[in-house]
Scaffold this motif. Structure first.
Motif, PDB file in Angstrom:
ATOM      1  N   LEU A  90      64.497 113.394 -10.995  1.00 48.94           N
ATOM      2  CA  LEU A  90      64.349 113.228 -12.445  1.00 48.94           C
ATOM      3  C   LEU A  90      63.857 111.821 -12.782  1.00 48.94           C
ATOM      4  N   LEU A  91      64.444 110.822 -12.123  1.00 49.25           N
ATOM      5  CA  LEU A  91      64.009 109.442 -12.364  1.00 49.25           C
ATOM      6  C   LEU A  91      62.563 109.243 -11.928  1.00 49.25           C
ATOM      7  N   ARG A  92      62.206 109.830 -10.828  1.00 50.97           N
ATOM      8  CA  ARG A  92      60.827 109.707 -10.333  1.00 50.97           C
ATOM      9  C   ARG A  92      59.844 110.271 -11.373  1.00 50.97           C
ATOM     10  N   ARG A  93      60.213 111.408 -11.977  1.00 50.16           N
ATOM     11  CA  ARG A  93      59.338 112.011 -12.992  1.00 50.16           C
ATOM     12  C   ARG A  93      59.347 111.205 -14.295  1.00 50.16           C
ATOM     13  N   ALA A  94      60.477 110.548 -14.603  1.00 49.14           N
ATOM     14  CA  ALA A  94      60.607 109.809 -15.863  1.00 49.14           C
ATOM     15  C   ALA A  94      59.978 108.421 -15.808  1.00 49.14           C
ATOM     16  N   LEU A  95      59.857 107.843 -14.625  1.00 50.09           N
ATOM     17  CA  LEU A  95      59.359 106.467 -14.519  1.00 50.09           C
ATOM     18  C   LEU A  95      58.050 106.218 -15.267  1.00 50.09           C
ATOM     19  N   PRO A  96      57.072 107.089 -15.173  1.00 50.19           N
ATOM     20  CA  PRO A  96      55.816 106.814 -15.890  1.00 50.19           C
ATOM     21  C   PRO A  96      55.984 106.764 -17.411  1.00 50.19           C
ATOM     22  N   MET A  97      57.080 107.305 -17.932  1.00 48.15           N
ATOM     23  CA  MET A  97      57.272 107.371 -19.378  1.00 48.15           C
ATOM     24  C   MET A  97      58.018 106.171 -19.947  1.00 48.15           C
ATOM     25  N   VAL A  98      58.502 105.270 -19.113  1.00 46.39           N
ATOM     26  CA  VAL A  98      59.267 104.128 -19.609  1.00 46.39           C
ATOM     27  C   VAL A  98      58.455 102.849 -19.462  1.00 46.39           C
ATOM     28  N   ASP A  99      58.857 101.823 -20.230  1.00 42.68           N
ATOM     29  CA  ASP A  99      58.092 100.580 -20.173  1.00 42.68           C
ATOM     30  C   ASP A  99      58.233  99.899 -18.816  1.00 42.68           C
ATOM     31  N   ALA A 100      57.337  98.984 -18.536  1.00 45.98           N
ATOM     32  CA  ALA A 100      57.233  98.364 -17.209  1.00 45.98           C
ATOM     33  C   ALA A 100      58.508  97.643 -16.792  1.00 45.98           C
ATOM     34  N   GLU A 101      59.164  96.921 -17.714  1.00 47.49           N
ATOM     35  CA  GLU A 101      60.374  96.177 -17.346  1.00 47.49           C
ATOM     36  C   GLU A 101      61.492  97.138 -16.928  1.00 47.49           C
ATOM     37  N   LEU A 102      61.724  98.168 -17.726  1.00 44.78           N
ATOM     38  CA  LEU A 102      62.762  99.142 -17.400  1.00 44.78           C
ATOM     39  C   LEU A 102      62.392  99.910 -16.137  1.00 44.78           C
ATOM     40  N   ARG A 103      61.113 100.209 -15.967  1.00 37.63           N
ATOM     41  CA  ARG A 103      60.647 100.917 -14.769  1.00 37.63           C
ATOM     42  C   ARG A 103      61.020 100.140 -13.510  1.00 37.63           C
ATOM     43  N   GLY A 104      60.812  98.822 -13.537  1.00 40.96           N
ATOM     44  CA  GLY A 104      61.160  97.985 -12.389  1.00 40.96           C
ATOM     45  C   GLY A 104      62.654  97.990 -12.114  1.00 40.96           C
ATOM     46  N   GLU A 105      63.466  97.946 -13.171  1.00 41.27           N
ATOM     47  CA  GLU A 105      64.922  97.964 -12.992  1.00 41.27           C
ATOM     48  C   GLU A 105      65.384  99.290 -12.387  1.00 41.27           C
ATOM     49  N   ILE A 106      64.862 100.386 -12.901  1.00 42.34           N
ATOM     50  CA  ILE A 106      65.245 101.705 -12.380  1.00 42.34           C
ATOM     51  C   ILE A 106      64.818 101.838 -10.920  1.00 42.34           C
ATOM     52  N   ALA A 107      63.583 101.495 -10.640  1.00 44.48           N
ATOM     53  CA  ALA A 107      63.063 101.623  -9.266  1.00 44.48           C
ATOM     54  C   ALA A 107      63.872 100.759  -8.306  1.00 44.48           C
ATOM     55  N   ALA A 108      64.246  99.552  -8.742  1.00 42.70           N
ATOM     56  CA  ALA A 108      65.038  98.675  -7.866  1.00 42.70           C
ATOM     57  C   ALA A 108      66.427  99.243  -7.627  1.00 42.70           C
ATOM     58  N   PHE A 109      67.032  99.825  -8.656  1.00 44.36           N
ATOM     59  CA  PHE A 109      68.389 100.351  -8.503  1.00 44.36           C
ATOM     60  C   PHE A 109      68.427 101.540  -7.572  1.00 44.36           C
ATOM     61  N   VAL A 110      67.542 102.469  -7.767  1.00 42.53           N
ATOM     62  CA  VAL A 110      67.588 103.694  -6.954  1.00 42.53           C
ATOM     63  C   VAL A 110      66.750 103.596  -5.692  1.00 42.53           C
ATOM     64  N   ARG A 111      66.059 102.466  -5.537  1.00 41.23           N
ATOM     65  CA  ARG A 111      65.208 102.269  -4.350  1.00 41.23           C
ATOM     66  C   ARG A 111      64.306 103.489  -4.139  1.00 41.23           C
ATOM     67  N   ILE A 112      63.631 103.861  -5.167  1.00 42.34           N
ATOM     68  CA  ILE A 112      62.781 105.049  -5.088  1.00 42.34           C
ATOM     69  C   ILE A 112      61.752 104.828  -3.987  1.00 42.34           C
ATOM     70  N   ARG A 113      61.727 105.772  -3.096  1.00 44.91           N
ATOM     71  CA  ARG A 113      60.817 105.718  -1.972  1.00 44.91           C
ATOM     72  C   ARG A 113      59.578 106.567  -2.278  1.00 44.91           C
ATOM     73  N   PRO A 114      58.446 106.169  -1.775  1.00 43.18           N
ATOM     74  CA  PRO A 114      57.239 106.974  -2.028  1.00 43.18           C
ATOM     75  C   PRO A 114      57.409 108.385  -1.453  1.00 43.18           C
ATOM     76  N   THR A 115      56.829 109.346  -2.114  1.00 39.30           N
ATOM     77  CA  THR A 115      56.901 110.729  -1.622  1.00 39.30           C
ATOM     78  C   THR A 115      55.647 111.095  -0.884  1.00 39.30           C
TER      79      THR A 115
END
Length: 115
Positions: A90-115
């Protein structure tokens, strides 16, 4: 002192958790309180798997809550791992919809790995 902030498990840690779930005796596990001091945790018998005693203790020296935790972990951990994987998707799908600062925070927290 404040407890450490929880962190997202690494990909290797998640792989290890899933492997432990696969290797453990099938669930669900149940705690049996015999009232005689001989308590045990077993799994339910099925056509594919015989009933097994997982943990047996002649005298319970730990808290009953600890044994309940052990018995329920067999069902709880796989369920949590599934929910975590769904949340990551869900976070992976939502990332493009949020602003860049929040996107970086989310990606850092969940350590989203490339698919």
């Amino acid at each position: 002192m404040q407890p450490a902030k929880p962190t997202m498990p690494t990909a290797d840690e998640l792989t290890e958790m899933r492997a432990r779930c696969v290797c453990a005796s099938p669930g669900p596990w149940r705690l049996h309180r015999a009232g005689t001091g001989y308590d045990y945790i077993d799994n339910l018998e099925s056509a594919a798997e015989p009933k097994r005693t997982i943990v047996a203790k002649e005298k319970i020296h730990g808290a009953v809550e600890d044994y309940e935790f052990i018995a329920h972990a067999r069902q709880d951990l796989p369920r949590c791992l599934e929910v975590l994987a769904e949340a990551e998707q869900l976070l992976r799908r939502a990332l493009p919809m949020v602003d860049a600062e929040l996107r970086g925070e989310i990606a850092a927290f969940v350590r989203i790995r490339p698919t």
